[in-house]
Scaffold this motif. Structure first.
Motif, PDB file in Angstrom:
ATOM      1  N   LYS A  43       0.826  -1.213   0.000  1.00  0.00           N
ATOM      2  CA  LYS A  43       0.000   0.000   0.000  1.00  0.00           C
ATOM      3  C   LYS A  43       0.858   1.260   0.000  1.00  0.00           C
ATOM      4  CE  LYS A  43      -2.523  -1.670   3.461  1.00  0.00           C
ATOM      5  NZ  LYS A  43      -3.559  -1.817   4.506  1.00  0.00           N
ATOM      6  N   LEU A  46       2.064   1.918  -3.584  1.00  0.00           N
ATOM      7  CA  LEU A  46       1.023   2.542  -4.397  1.00  0.00           C
ATOM      8  C   LEU A  46       0.883   4.023  -4.044  1.00  0.00           C
ATOM      9  CD1 LEU A  46      -1.840  -0.139  -4.477  1.00  0.00           C
ATOM     10  CD2 LEU A  46       0.050   0.173  -6.072  1.00  0.00           C
ATOM     11  N   GLN A  60      -4.712  -7.636 -11.585  1.00  0.00           N
ATOM     12  CA  GLN A  60      -5.918  -7.838 -10.779  1.00  0.00           C
ATOM     13  C   GLN A  60      -6.326  -9.300 -10.650  1.00  0.00           C
ATOM     14  OE1 GLN A  60      -7.507  -4.961  -9.285  1.00  0.00           O
ATOM     15  NE2 GLN A  60      -5.448  -4.360  -9.910  1.00  0.00           N
ATOM     16  N   ARG A  71      -9.713  -5.767  -1.987  1.00  0.00           N
ATOM     17  CA  ARG A  71     -10.818  -4.840  -1.799  1.00  0.00           C
ATOM     18  C   ARG A  71     -10.870  -4.358  -0.354  1.00  0.00           C
ATOM     19  NH1 ARG A  71     -13.518  -3.737  -5.893  1.00  0.00           N
ATOM     20  NH2 ARG A  71     -14.997  -2.577  -4.593  1.00  0.00           N
ATOM     21  N   VAL A  75      -7.033   0.618  -0.258  1.00  0.00           N
ATOM     22  CA  VAL A  75      -6.541   0.172  -1.559  1.00  0.00           C
ATOM     23  C   VAL A  75      -7.482   0.608  -2.673  1.00  0.00           C
ATOM     24  CG1 VAL A  75      -5.991  -1.841  -2.980  1.00  0.00           C
ATOM     25  CG2 VAL A  75      -5.211  -1.742  -0.606  1.00  0.00           C
ATOM     26  N   ASP A  76      -8.788   0.533  -2.437  1.00  0.00           N
ATOM     27  CA  ASP A  76      -9.748   0.991  -3.450  1.00  0.00           C
ATOM     28  C   ASP A  76      -9.523   2.462  -3.787  1.00  0.00           C
ATOM     29  OD1 ASP A  76     -10.935  -1.411  -3.802  1.00  0.00           O
ATOM     30  OD2 ASP A  76     -12.780  -0.954  -2.711  1.00  0.00           O
ATOM     31  N   LYS A  79      -6.532   2.665  -5.998  1.00  0.00           N
ATOM     32  CA  LYS A  79      -6.813   2.138  -7.336  1.00  0.00           C
ATOM     33  C   LYS A  79      -7.582   3.146  -8.193  1.00  0.00           C
ATOM     34  CE  LYS A  79      -8.160  -2.286  -7.399  1.00  0.00           C
ATOM     35  NZ  LYS A  79      -8.777  -3.560  -6.949  1.00  0.00           N
ATOM     36  N   PHE A  84      -2.687   4.737 -11.245  1.00  0.00           N
ATOM     37  CA  PHE A  84      -2.929   3.297 -11.175  1.00  0.00           C
ATOM     38  C   PHE A  84      -3.386   2.764 -12.532  1.00  0.00           C
ATOM     39  CE2 PHE A  84      -5.039  -0.616 -10.062  1.00  0.00           C
ATOM     40  CZ  PHE A  84      -4.350  -1.099  -8.963  1.00  0.00           C
ATOM     41  N   TRP A  86      -4.789  -0.525 -14.344  1.00  0.00           N
ATOM     42  CA  TRP A  86      -5.434  -1.807 -14.071  1.00  0.00           C
ATOM     43  C   TRP A  86      -4.940  -2.841 -15.078  1.00  0.00           C
ATOM     44  CZ3 TRP A  86     -10.065  -2.278 -10.761  1.00  0.00           C
ATOM     45  CH2 TRP A  86     -10.345  -1.099 -10.067  1.00  0.00           C
ATOM     46  N   LYS A 105      -5.748   0.949 -18.745  1.00  0.00           N
ATOM     47  CA  LYS A 105      -5.590  -0.450 -18.384  1.00  0.00           C
ATOM     48  C   LYS A 105      -4.516  -1.122 -19.231  1.00  0.00           C
ATOM     49  CE  LYS A 105      -9.586  -1.881 -21.240  1.00  0.00           C
ATOM     50  NZ  LYS A 105      -9.993  -0.553 -21.733  1.00  0.00           N
TER      51      LYS A 105
END
Length: 305
Positions: A43, A46, A60, A71, A75-76, A79, A84, A86, A105
């Motif tokens: 974390k 990020l 993911q 989740r 973290v959400d 994200k 970030f 994906w 993404k």
């Protein structure tokens, strides 16, 4: 652009954190993280990329561990940040989830991927990582011209035992940084000196090996392996490390090594450890060798070697 694929272990993440903090992580490097757990280190990594407005891709749907997509509220929130990316391994199950995502993404067509119609993946602003050894994938993706294609290779020739590196002390690591654009790719990806094979837990080695990636006179990346001498049992890993480190520092100080082209903060740290005669642990050794690789690669991509 270089997209190193890392496994989200603590010292790999710490390597990224330290490079960011030192200002030694090139903007031409976009890490791909295949996470293993929702750790504080994960974390924090990020958060640091978000704070520094630097992109980081996080897979993911890893097949390495059973995890629920991390989740948690914190973290959400991370994200949702612009930094970030994906990333999805495009299995049949994940393909539709990937296509429904609106944010930036990355699709990964490697092991267990399913690609019949590639046209729906062709979107500007996205990345598509392709396993160069999968001929089916490469043929299907050849027609794509909007998405940023990235070639994936496993460059590190991993031996079953550290002592086996004595037989091949120096070998070619990669030339992809020289040719990826000529081959029609936006970037290139590999697993650095960690290798593509995933091992969940380590073990006490009979021999300690340090793997140092470096540029040769032709700007090819080679890797030199420095192995300890007292390899009959697992006792005294600190002494084994000292033996390997002394060999590495002697070689780094020799005419065989271009110190200007291959300088790094990690090598400076290795030198301090050698002078102090201390044993930092094998996790720190992996962290420093990874930092060294990413730093010299970044300087090459930035054109400042």
């Amino acid at each position: 652009m270089y997209l190193p694929w890392l496994r989200g272990k603590q010292n790999e993440l710490l390597a990224l954190q330290e490079l960011l903090k030192e200002g030694n992580l090139s903007k031409n490097i976009l890490p791909i993280i295949e996470p293993l757990k929702t750790s504080t280190t994960f974390k924090r990594t990020l958060s640091m990329f978000n704070e520094n407005e630097r992109e980081i891709a996080v897979i993911q749907n890893t097949s390495l561990v059973d995890y629920p997509g991390f989740r948690t509220d914190d973290v959400d929130q991370l994200k949702a940040a612009d930094s970030f990316v994906w990333a999805y391994q495009l299995t049949a199950e994940a393909r539709q989830v990937y296509l429904q995502q609106d944010h930036k993404k990355m699709g990964i067509l490697a092991a267990n991927s399913d690609l019949d119609d590639a046209s729906e993946l062709d979107r500007s602003g996205d990345f598509l990582v392709l396993d160069r050894n999968d001929r089916h994938v490469m043929r299907k993706a050849h027609e794509l011209n909007k998405i940023s294609k990235v070639e994936l290779n496993d460059e590190f020739h991993k031996r079953s035992r550290n002592v086996d590196y004595i037989e091949v002390p120096d070998e070619l690591f990669s030339e992809e940084h020289l040719y990826y654009q000529d081959d029609g790719f936006k970037g290139f990806s590999d697993y650095s000196i960690i290798g593509g094979e995933y091992n969940e837990s380590g073990f006490a080695p009979r021999a300690v090996a340090i793997h140092l990636v470096y540029f040769d006179s032709n700007e090819r990346l080679r890797v030199h392996h420095f192995v300890s001498d007292t390899n009959d049992d697992i006792h005294d890993p600190g002494n084994k490390f000292s033996e390997a480190l002394h060999k590495m520092m002697s070689w780094v100080d020799s005419k065989n090594f271009d110190s200007k082209k291959n300088k790094s903060s990690a090598l400076d740290d290795f030198r301090k450890i050698n002078l102090a005669g201390r044993y930092p642990g094998l996790g720190v050794v992996k962290k420093l060798t990874l930092k060294h690789h990413l730093e010299i690669m970044g300087r090459y991509l930035d054109g400042v070697l």
